[in-house]
Scaffold this active site. Structure first.
Site, PDB file in Angstrom:
ATOM      1  N   CYS A   1      15.950 -51.225  -0.641  1.00 15.83           N
ATOM      2  CA  CYS A   1      17.365 -51.567  -0.442  1.00 15.83           C
ATOM      3  C   CYS A   1      17.921 -50.948   0.841  1.00 15.83           C
ATOM      4  CB  CYS A   1      18.193 -51.129  -1.637  1.00 15.83           C
ATOM      5  SG  CYS A   1      17.304 -51.253  -3.196  1.00 15.83           S
TER       6      CYS A   1
ATOM      7  N   HIS B   1      24.839 -57.602  -3.250  1.00 13.51           N
ATOM      8  CA  HIS B   1      23.793 -56.709  -2.745  1.00 13.51           C
ATOM      9  C   HIS B   1      22.509 -57.478  -2.452  1.00 13.51           C
ATOM     10  CE1 HIS B   1      21.406 -53.238  -2.078  1.00 13.51           C
ATOM     11  NE2 HIS B   1      21.108 -52.919  -3.315  1.00 13.51           N
TER      12      HIS B   1
END
Ligand code: ZN
Lengths: 388, 133
Positions: free
Chosen positions: A87, A336
């Site tokens: 991420c 996200h």
């Protein structure tokens, strides 16, 4: 090392974008950023693109060449490199581009990030995300990605008295901010009760404590500070670019009430910029889960360890608070798309520092910080930007 | 995609065999080839070390949304456990009401089936934990 500036940025809409492919998203973000910066293909020396797992999400690896092709830069044979840190791939791509420009190796660089996550079913997306944790020693034994953050949440609650309501207040605040962001995935306001009544995912984390699965891309253009003025009257200076790594598995860390990689990256970033946490006017932090934002605002030095939950509940991190956090809506509301997140954070800093954040514009925006995390804390990347 | 398909046999998983640094005496699990504290000094001095299997719950969660290889098992408890030797690991807590689980609870390792690979029928074993007497 020479000084580096951001001269333009672009993001796509974030959400479930059925009609758009990974390549479409990369092209859209890249071209928007290039137009914003006012540069031409001949000005570009290199490209870096962050992506976590395009190979498993859409069956496409080799993102560097893909980005070169779709941005119309393949015939110029501009070097294009894919960067991966789960991420934190976007943030790390920017750190890589920053080092290349600061060192003098390249002058002008395009840095992008992208992830197309909704082509697979939700369960499969969750399974792919679990590869950011240790397969052998965490996922195998049944620990999920939300589960690892839930372990930290319970620990934080036990040690400092952090409450589920305080966790929920982070989601409520971020949805409020995101309701004013036209590119956000979820523009709906939510309440503390809705968070607490949403499905339990990994106790104490509810569904609305978790960031969603998202398609999206973002890009920024960086160049040397000297050169920046040739392109724009409105450059933003990168005061610091720092990375720290840690054990990929939670059990291998030195503590569980914080992300040691964030603490270390912050220390390096503040040292590089020659400033203190109190000099930061606002920040985009990695709120993949509500507990992650609470730990981040402590680890970054904005609040004392253990007081992040209380600070959030009291509104100190709201748009009109002491230090506005996640003015974009954060990962929680904005969405996200893992590889794009670190770059989308920089886009928000740029909007705020240039006074172009519209309804969510904060009053004093001179120095902003972006904090991007990979996995459960194995990688942390921090950038500090200043309006000049 | 099955996760199990490409798992090697990892005997440490059911034997709880870690390593002990011959330089500083720290015990690591999973086994490490090098001690992160002593680094160079530990090379060639990392010895196999079998954990006693007892420890304390440092923190825990109840998982309601499982990964594919735990489907049907939910809800189940996962804990971060501090082993008596000082190292930490993550594992499931079994044979125990969720209400009984708490931070500071003493646990002991037991060996259980973790998953069965549908295609090959290979059964994967590993450690789980139960409340210690
Ligand atoms: Zn040692």
């Amino acid at each position: 090392m020479r000084e580096v500036a951001v001269i333009g940025s672009g993001v796509t809409k974030f959400g479930e974008l059925w009609e758009k492919s990974l390549a479409d998203l990369v092209a859209e973000a890249g071209i928007t950023a290039i137009m914003d910066a006012g540069i031409d293909g001949t000005d570009i020396d290199a490209m870096y693109i962050g992506g976590m797992s395009a190979g498993r999400f859409v069956g496409q690896e080799h993102l560097g060449a893909l980005a070169a092709e779709v941005s119309g830069l393949s015939e110029m044979h501009i070097p294009s490199t894919r960067v991966e840190a789960a991420c934190a791939s976007g943030g790390l791509a920017l750190h890589s581009g920053y080092l290349a420009v600061a060192s003098g190796a390249y002058d002008t660089v395009v840095v992008g990030g992208a992830e197309k996550m909704t082509d697979v079913a939700g369960k499969e997306a969750t399974n792919i995300l679990a590869s950011a944790a240790s397969r052998e020693w965490e996922a195998f034994f049944g620990a999920t990605f939300p589960g690892l953050y839930a372990l930290m949440a319970r620990y934080h609650m036990h040690k400092y008295g952090t409450t589920p309501e305080q966790l929920a207040s982070v989601a409520v605040k971020n949805h409020h901010n995101g309701s004013m962001n036209p590119n956000a995935q979820y523009r709906r306001e939510i309440t503390v009760e809705e968070v607490l009544n949403s499905t339990m995912v990994a106790d104490p984390l509810h569904l609305l404590d978790c960031s969603p699965i998202t398609d999206g891309a973002a890009a920024v253009i960086i160049t040397s500070l000297d050169k920046a003025k040739e392109f724009t009257d409105d450059p933003v200076k990168i005061r610091a670019s720092a990375q720290a790594s840690d054990s990929i598995s939670l059990a291998g860390r030195s503590r569980f009430d914080a992300l040691p990689a964030t603490i270390e990256a912050a220390k390096r970033a503040y040292k590089q910029a020659g400033i203190e946490p109190s000099d930061i006017d606002f920040a985009e932090v990695h709120d993949c889960f509500t507990i992650a934002e609470i730990m981040a605002i402590e680890d970054l030095g904005f609040f004392k360890k253990g007081e992040g939950g209380k600070a959030s509940e009291e509104g100190l991190t709201a748009l009109d608070g002491e230090i506005p956090i996640n003015t974009s809506g954060g990962l929680k509301s904005k969405g996200h798309p893992v590889g794009a997140t670190g770059i989308a954070q920089i886009h928000e800093l740029l909007l705020q520092l240039r006074g172009k954040a519209d309804k969510r514009q904060i009053e004093k925006a001179e120095i902003g910080l972006a904090h991007n995390v990979g996995g459960s804390g194995g990688t942390a990347v921090i950038h500090i930007l200043e309006a000049i | 995609m099955s996760i199990a398909r490409y798992w090697r046999e990892i005997p440490q998983r059911y034997n709880l065999i870690g390593t002990k640094c011959g330089s500083c005496g720290r015990v690591y699990f999973p086994p490490k080839a090098i001690c992160p504290v002593c680094r160079r000094k530990s090379i060639g001095k990392m010895e196999e070390y079998k954990l006693k299997g007892t420890g304390t719950v440092e923190t825990y969660t109840i998982i309601h949304t499982p990964p594919p290889h735990f489907e049907g098992e939910e809800p189940y408890a996962i804990a971060l456990i501090k082993m008596d030797e000082g190292c930490y690991l993550v594992g499931e807590i079994v044979d125990c009401d969720f209400e009984e689980i708490h931070i500071g609870m003493k646990v002991e390792a037991c060996f259980r089936r973790i998953e069965e690979d549908g295609t090959r029928g290979a059964i994967q074993y590993g450690y789980k934990f139960r409340k210690a007497e």
